[in-house]
Design a protein around this motif. Structure first.
Motif, PDB file in Angstrom:
ATOM      1  N   UNK A 203      -7.049   8.017   1.079  1.00 38.41           N
ATOM      2  CA  UNK A 203      -5.935   7.074   0.996  1.00 38.41           C
ATOM      3  C   UNK A 203      -5.522   6.581   2.374  1.00 38.41           C
ATOM      4  N   UNK A 204      -5.520   7.471   3.356  1.00 37.63           N
ATOM      5  CA  UNK A 204      -5.123   7.098   4.710  1.00 37.63           C
ATOM      6  C   UNK A 204      -6.180   6.251   5.410  1.00 37.63           C
ATOM      7  N   UNK A 205      -7.385   6.177   4.835  1.00 44.54           N
ATOM      8  CA  UNK A 205      -8.392   5.283   5.415  1.00 44.54           C
ATOM      9  C   UNK A 205      -8.012   3.821   5.213  1.00 44.54           C
ATOM     10  N   UNK A 206      -7.106   3.556   4.277  1.00 46.56           N
ATOM     11  CA  UNK A 206      -6.609   2.191   4.042  1.00 46.56           C
ATOM     12  C   UNK A 206      -5.617   1.848   5.144  1.00 46.56           C
ATOM     13  N   UNK A 207      -5.869   0.768   5.821  1.00 47.65           N
ATOM     14  CA  UNK A 207      -4.990   0.373   6.929  1.00 47.65           C
ATOM     15  C   UNK A 207      -3.593   0.095   6.400  1.00 47.65           C
ATOM     16  N   UNK A 208      -2.599   0.712   7.058  1.00 46.20           N
ATOM     17  CA  UNK A 208      -1.170   0.591   6.735  1.00 46.20           C
ATOM     18  C   UNK A 208      -0.725   1.535   5.618  1.00 46.20           C
TER      19      UNK A 208
END
Length: 328
Positions: A203-208
Motif C-alpha cells: 500500500x505504501x508503494x503508492x505515491x501519497x
C-alpha cells in the motif's frame, strides 16, 4: 433454508424466524444483548426444531453492538449475513412496510434474506480486528488530545484558576503519552505480523499513501467483505450520487458520504497530496477541472482512484507502478 432476522440495539436483540417463507408462520422473541446471547439464540432455534446447518441469520452492522452475536453465531457454524441498512430500508418500502420499529425491522431482515439471499459474512482475522481496534483507539485519543489542548489554550487566555490549568496540563500530558504508546503498539503490531507488514508495504508503494492511510486501508480491505474496488468506494461514501429525472429534475451530483467519515477524511488529505505528486491522480484531477468540474468533485474522483490503487496492489500482490496505463 430457514431465515432469522435480528434487529440489534445496545441493550436488546429482536429476532424473527421464518420457517416456511414470507407467507408462512413467523416466530418472534427478544433477547438481552450480552456476551452469551449467541448461545441463547442457538438454544432457542433448537427448541424451534431448526437445524444450525439449515439456518441463515441476517443482521445489520450496528457499530460494535452486533459483534457478540455475529462472532458467536459464526463460531458455532451458523451462516451470518451482514445487510446494508440503506438497502434494507429501501427493500422495506418496496414491500409497502412503512412502519419502523424493532419488531418490524427484524421481520424485514428475515424477508430480505429470504428473497435476496445476501452473501455470507466472513469475519476478519484476529490480527485485522486488533489493528482496527488500535486504530479506533488512536483516533479517539487524538481527538481527546486536541480537545484538551483547546481547553488549555482558552484557560491561558482567561483568568482561570491555577489549579484548573494544572489539571488540564496533567490531562494533556497523560493523553499525549497514551497516544504515543498506542502509536507504538500499532507500529509493533504491523511490523511483527508478516502478512500485515507485506500488505502495508504494498500500500505504501503508492505515491501519497503513507502510514496513516495505508493502515486504514489495510484494516478495511483485509476485512474480506469487498469483491471489487467499486464496492469499497461505495462503502466509504466517495461515489457520486446523481439526482436527475425527466426534464424538470436536474440536481447536481454529490458525494454520497455514507461510510466512515474518519477514513474518508484521511483519504481527502491524501488526495490533496496526490494531485501534486501522483501522476495518474494528477492527470484525472486536471482533466476533470479542465472539463469544468468543481475542484472538490475532481478531488472526490482522486479519492476513488486512490481506493482503486489500494485494492489493486493487494489483489495483484504487485507494487504500484505509476507508469501503468490504467483508466480512471
Amino acid at each position: 433454508m430457514a431465515f432469522l432476522g435480528a434487529d440489534i440495539s445496545k441493550n436488546k436483540i429482536d429476532v424473527c424466524l421464518l420457517v416456511a417463507g414470507i407467507k408462512g408462520k413467523k416466530k418472534q422473541k427478544v433477547f438481552t444483548n450480552e456476551p452469551c446471547v449467541a448461545r441463547k439464540i442457538i438454544d432457542w432455534l433448537e427448541a424451534q426444531k431448526c437445524a444450525s446447518d439449515n439456518m441463515t441469520v441476517v443482521m445489520e452492522a450496528t457499530g460494535i453492538y452486533h459483534e457478540n452475536l455475529a462472532y458467536g453465531l459464526h463460531d458455532a457454524g451458523i451462516s451470518v449475513c451482514m445487510a446494508n441498512p440503506y438497502r434494507v430500508r429501501e427493500f422495506a418500502c418496496g414491500m409497502d412496510i412503512l412502519t419502523k420499529n424493532d419488531t418490524v425491522d427484524a421481520f424485514v431482515l428475515a424477508c430480505y434474506g429470504e428473497l435476496k439471499h445476501p452473501d455470507a459474512w466472513v469475519p476478519p482475522s484476529v490480527e485485522v480486528r486488533k489493528l482496527r481496534a488500535l486504530l479506533r483507539q488512536r483516533d479517539a485519543l487524538k481527538e481527546d488530545v486536541q480537545r484538551t489542548a483547546n481547553r488549555l489554550e482558552k484557560a491561558h487566555s482567561t483568568s482561570t484558576p491555577r489549579e484548573v490549568i494544572a489539571s488540564l496540563e496533567r490531562t494533556h500530558g497523560w493523553l499525549s503519552d497514551e497516544l504515543g504508546r498506542i502509536e507504538k503498539l500499532i507500529t509493533d503490531h504491523t511490523d511483527n505480523d508478516p502478512g500485515l507488514k507485506a500488505d502495508l508495504e504494498l500500500l505504501k508503494s503508492i505515491k501519497c499513501v503513507k502510514e496513516q492511510v495505508g493502515r486504514e486501508m489495510l484494516a478495511l480491505l483485509k476485512d474480506g467483505t469487498f469483491k471489487s474496488a467499486s464496492q469499497v468506494a461505495a462503502y466509504l461514501g466517495i461515489i457520486p450520487v446523481e439526482r436527475v429525472s425527466g426534464s424538470s429534475v436536474r440536481g447536481r451530483a454529490h458525494m454520497s458520504k455514507t461510510g466512515p467519515s474518519i477514513v474518508r477524511a484521511k483519504l481527502y488529505v491524501a488526495a490533496l497530496s496526490a494531485i501534486r505528486w501522483n501522476k495518474p491522480a494528477k492527470a484525472i484531477y486536471e482533466r476533470l477541472v479542465a472539463k469544468g468540474k468543481a475542484k472538490k468533485a475532481a478531488l472526490g474522483a482522486v479519492m476513488r482512484k486512490l481506493v482503486h490503487m489500494c485494492f489493486g496492489v493487494l489483489k495483484t500482490r504487485l507494487p504500484w507502478d505509476e507508469n501503468y496505463a490504467a483508466t480512471a
